[in-house]
Design a protein around this motif. Structure first.
Motif, short mmCIF file in Angstrom:
data_model
loop_
_atom_site.label_atom_id
_atom_site.label_comp_id
_atom_site.label_asym_id
_atom_site.label_seq_id
_atom_site.Cartn_x
_atom_site.Cartn_y
_atom_site.Cartn_z
N MET A 1 0.77 -1.64 0.06
CA MET A 1 0.07 -0.28 0.16
C MET A 1 1.06 0.69 0.24
SD MET A 1 -3.57 0.78 0.25
CE MET A 1 -3.58 -0.92 1.21
N PRO A 2 1.73 1.78 -1.15
CA PRO A 2 2.19 2.84 -1.40
C PRO A 2 2.02 3.72 -0.85
CG PRO A 2 1.94 1.85 -3.16
CD PRO A 2 0.86 0.72 -2.29
N HIS A 3 0.78 4.61 -1.49
CA HIS A 3 0.22 5.75 -1.30
C HIS A 3 -0.59 5.84 -0.82
CE1 HIS A 3 3.11 6.69 -5.14
NE2 HIS A 3 2.24 5.49 -5.60
N HIS A 4 -1.17 7.23 0.28
CA HIS A 4 -1.68 7.39 1.08
C HIS A 4 -2.96 7.39 0.91
CE1 HIS A 4 2.14 10.25 2.93
NE2 HIS A 4 1.88 9.55 3.50
N TYR A 5 -3.49 7.77 -0.53
CA TYR A 5 -4.93 7.51 -0.67
C TYR A 5 -5.12 6.36 -1.11
CZ TYR A 5 -4.82 6.53 -5.58
OH TYR A 5 -3.68 5.64 -6.88
N GLN A 6 -4.48 5.19 -1.16
CA GLN A 6 -4.99 4.26 -1.09
C GLN A 6 -5.04 3.75 -0.14
OE1 GLN A 6 -1.72 2.03 -3.39
NE2 GLN A 6 -2.92 3.09 -5.44
N LYS A 7 -4.46 3.86 0.93
CA LYS A 7 -4.41 3.78 2.85
C LYS A 7 -5.82 4.32 2.99
CE LYS A 7 -3.26 2.83 7.07
NZ LYS A 7 -4.53 1.05 7.42
N VAL A 8 -6.56 5.13 2.70
CA VAL A 8 -7.99 6.13 3.28
C VAL A 8 -8.79 5.60 2.33
CG1 VAL A 8 -8.95 7.94 3.56
CG2 VAL A 8 -6.22 8.11 3.43
N TYR A 9 -8.45 5.00 1.10
CA TYR A 9 -9.68 4.79 0.35
C TYR A 9 -9.88 2.65 0.93
CZ TYR A 9 -10.66 1.42 -3.40
OH TYR A 9 -11.46 0.41 -4.46
N GLN A 10 -8.51 1.93 1.05
CA GLN A 10 -8.92 0.08 1.85
C GLN A 10 -9.38 0.50 2.30
OE1 GLN A 10 -9.09 -2.22 0.04
NE2 GLN A 10 -7.53 -1.69 -1.85
N ASP A 11 -9.06 1.40 3.63
CA ASP A 11 -10.04 1.67 5.23
C ASP A 11 -11.02 1.84 5.05
OD1 ASP A 11 -7.31 0.95 5.78
OD2 ASP A 11 -7.28 3.14 7.39
N LEU A 12 -11.82 2.54 4.16
CA LEU A 12 -13.01 3.03 4.31
C LEU A 12 -13.72 2.33 3.60
CD1 LEU A 12 -12.85 7.42 3.34
CD2 LEU A 12 -13.21 6.41 5.60
N LYS A 13 -13.07 1.38 2.40
CA LYS A 13 -13.97 0.34 1.56
C LYS A 13 -13.98 -0.70 2.66
CE LYS A 13 -13.40 -1.87 -2.95
NZ LYS A 13 -13.57 -1.96 -4.46
N SER A 14 -13.36 -1.26 3.16
CA SER A 14 -13.19 -2.41 4.39
C SER A 14 -14.26 -1.90 5.53
CB SER A 14 -12.07 -3.46 4.42
OG SER A 14 -11.43 -2.22 5.33
N GLN A 15 -14.37 -0.86 5.89
CA GLN A 15 -15.07 -0.45 6.99
C GLN A 15 -16.92 -0.27 5.92
OE1 GLN A 15 -13.77 3.29 7.94
NE2 GLN A 15 -12.34 2.39 9.78
N ILE A 16 -16.90 -0.34 5.18
CA ILE A 16 -18.03 -0.10 4.55
C ILE A 16 -18.82 -1.35 4.46
CG2 ILE A 16 -19.74 0.28 2.10
CD1 ILE A 16 -17.97 3.01 2.04
N GLN A 17 -17.80 -2.13 3.39
CA GLN A 17 -18.54 -3.11 3.30
C GLN A 17 -18.32 -4.66 4.71
OE1 GLN A 17 -15.34 -4.57 0.06
NE2 GLN A 17 -16.52 -3.70 -1.15
N SER A 18 -17.79 -4.17 6.06
CA SER A 18 -18.00 -4.84 6.76
C SER A 18 -18.91 -4.26 7.76
CB SER A 18 -16.63 -4.79 7.75
OG SER A 18 -17.61 -3.18 8.30
N GLY A 19 -19.90 -3.47 6.98
CA GLY A 19 -21.45 -2.75 7.63
C GLY A 19 -20.97 -1.84 8.52
N GLU A 20 -19.54 -1.42 8.80
CA GLU A 20 -19.07 -0.22 9.93
C GLU A 20 -19.85 1.03 9.92
OE1 GLU A 20 -14.74 1.10 11.96
OE2 GLU A 20 -15.46 -1.18 11.12
#
Lengths: 235, 235
Positions: A1-20
């Motif tokens: 995960m080299p880029h900052h925006y990718q980290k934020v993107y992945q975090d939010l995406k998995s929080q959405i998909q987990s129902g958080e």
DNA sequence: CAGTGGTCTAGACCACTGG
DNA sequence: CAGTGGTCTAGACCACTGG
């Protein structure tokens, strides 16, 4: 995960998909995300825009970023029992090749206009029957132009899937589709292969798939028995 | 044209569409565009990213921004003569309403599962025949749930088009589609309305359109005579 | 009004392409 | 190597939503 925006993107995406964050919820504001990750606002926006592009999130000026209901996954061909209608799982499908995939020329005339490059090169030709629960439901003839694909390995399709093979071996992805549909009376050969009555209605589809490679199209002609199952497509 | 990036976007787009930049050409570099318009690079990139989103342009790191071949416009339903196959213009279509659009409840059972909100509210119901060159080609039954649409004006559809009316009056746009297809023998009523023989094959389509409004779907059931024309769809 | 996302500046460093 | 697009900073002003 080299880029900052990718980290934020992945975090939010998995929080959405987990129902958080549930559908209709607001994500943290841009400012909060800037502070949480100690990054500039432009970078946070880059992450959020990725989510918008995937239709996971809608942004509303003055309010915030709202989680959207999931859109159905792209399904080009699915086979559904009549009682399932929609939303239920699709049927498992088996493939039988009528003969091994072969390399030949495009037949003339062809059902879609071809470019010169396509006409003067050979194509991969695939004939198969698709069955569900041992009932034949679809007769498929597919043509893959080989003018832009070097050294196509005929030895095998990954998982019996042409599209998966193209994606994994050649990074060719389907990005669009044109199709022409009609209802026909089954001729004798088609009826025999699909195990339906001669002259009973069959669904016929001509398809031209667009790929991520400019001017590379994949062509199919399909005959579908729809007496027991419907043919679904979605985008 | 209030924003700088929109100006750059519009300029480049019209230059592409006019052929000033041909397919495969490189657009000016980001640096050149910054200087030409005296704006920051982020702003130029915003314009270019719009073009990428519309698939008019692909960007290649280290090289530049390349003009892409046009993708076909989204067509949910088009009617094509058999000789036209694809790429040619679609046929002009006339609509005849079998009766005026009316407000009622969803029939039970319905062909797609409905949410509670949909079931307990009324819907706009439209019955029409579509003709091309005075030949009936399609019988269409459409249901628009009214639980999220206030004060639907039944007085008239703009250009006889439901979708145009929804877009212009209510800013509701179609963003996706699921459909289930099958071939059937025409029953007597359908055959009569489509002017085809009883029991000849017809194409039947159930459709659920997704819109830009969460949980607002539009439903259609279509019967198509495909003896003279094929039904096209594309994305 | 405070708070949100939308546009924009003027830089910086980096990864990649081709000669 | 010079030139390209990709990521990023630390700000600014604006338009819009809701109380």
């Amino acid at each position: 995960m080299p880029h900052h925006y990718q980290k934020v993107y992945q975090d939010l995406k998995s929080q959405i998909q987990s129902g958080e964050y549930a559908i209709g919820d607001y994500l943290p504001t841009e400012k909060m995300l800037c502070e949480k990750y100690s990054i500039a606002r432009v970078t946070v926006r880059q992450a959020l825009n990725e989510l918008v592009k995937e239709q996971l999130v809608t942004r509303i000026q003055g309010k915030g970023s709202v989680v959207q209901p999931p859109r159905p996954t792209l399904a080009l061909l699915s086979i559904k029992g009549f009682s399932e209608a929609v939303g239920k799982e699709n049927r498992k499908v088996t493939n039988i090749f009528l003969k091994p995939p072969s390399v030949s020329n495009f037949p003339k005339p062809f059902f879609y206009p071809l470019t010169d490059a396509e006409q003067t090169h050979s194509c991969l030709y695939i004939e198969r029957i698709r069955l569900t629960d041992e009932t034949p439901v679809m007769l498929e003839f597919t043509y893959v132009p080989l003018d832009q694909i070097q050294d196509f390995d005929r030895s095998g399709l990954i998982n019996n899937s042409l599209f998966k093979t193209l994606e994994e071996k050649y990074k060719i992805e389907i990005v669009g589709l044109e199709q022409d549909l009609r209802a026909l009376e089954a001729d004798e050969d088609t009826a025999f292969l699909l195990k339906i009555k001669h002259q009973s209605p069959v669904l016929h589809i001509y398809r031209r798939y667009r790929t991520n490679v400019p001017f590379l199209f994949i062509y199919s002609s399909l005959f579908c028995a729809t007496d027991k199952f419907a043919i679904g497509s979605a985008w």
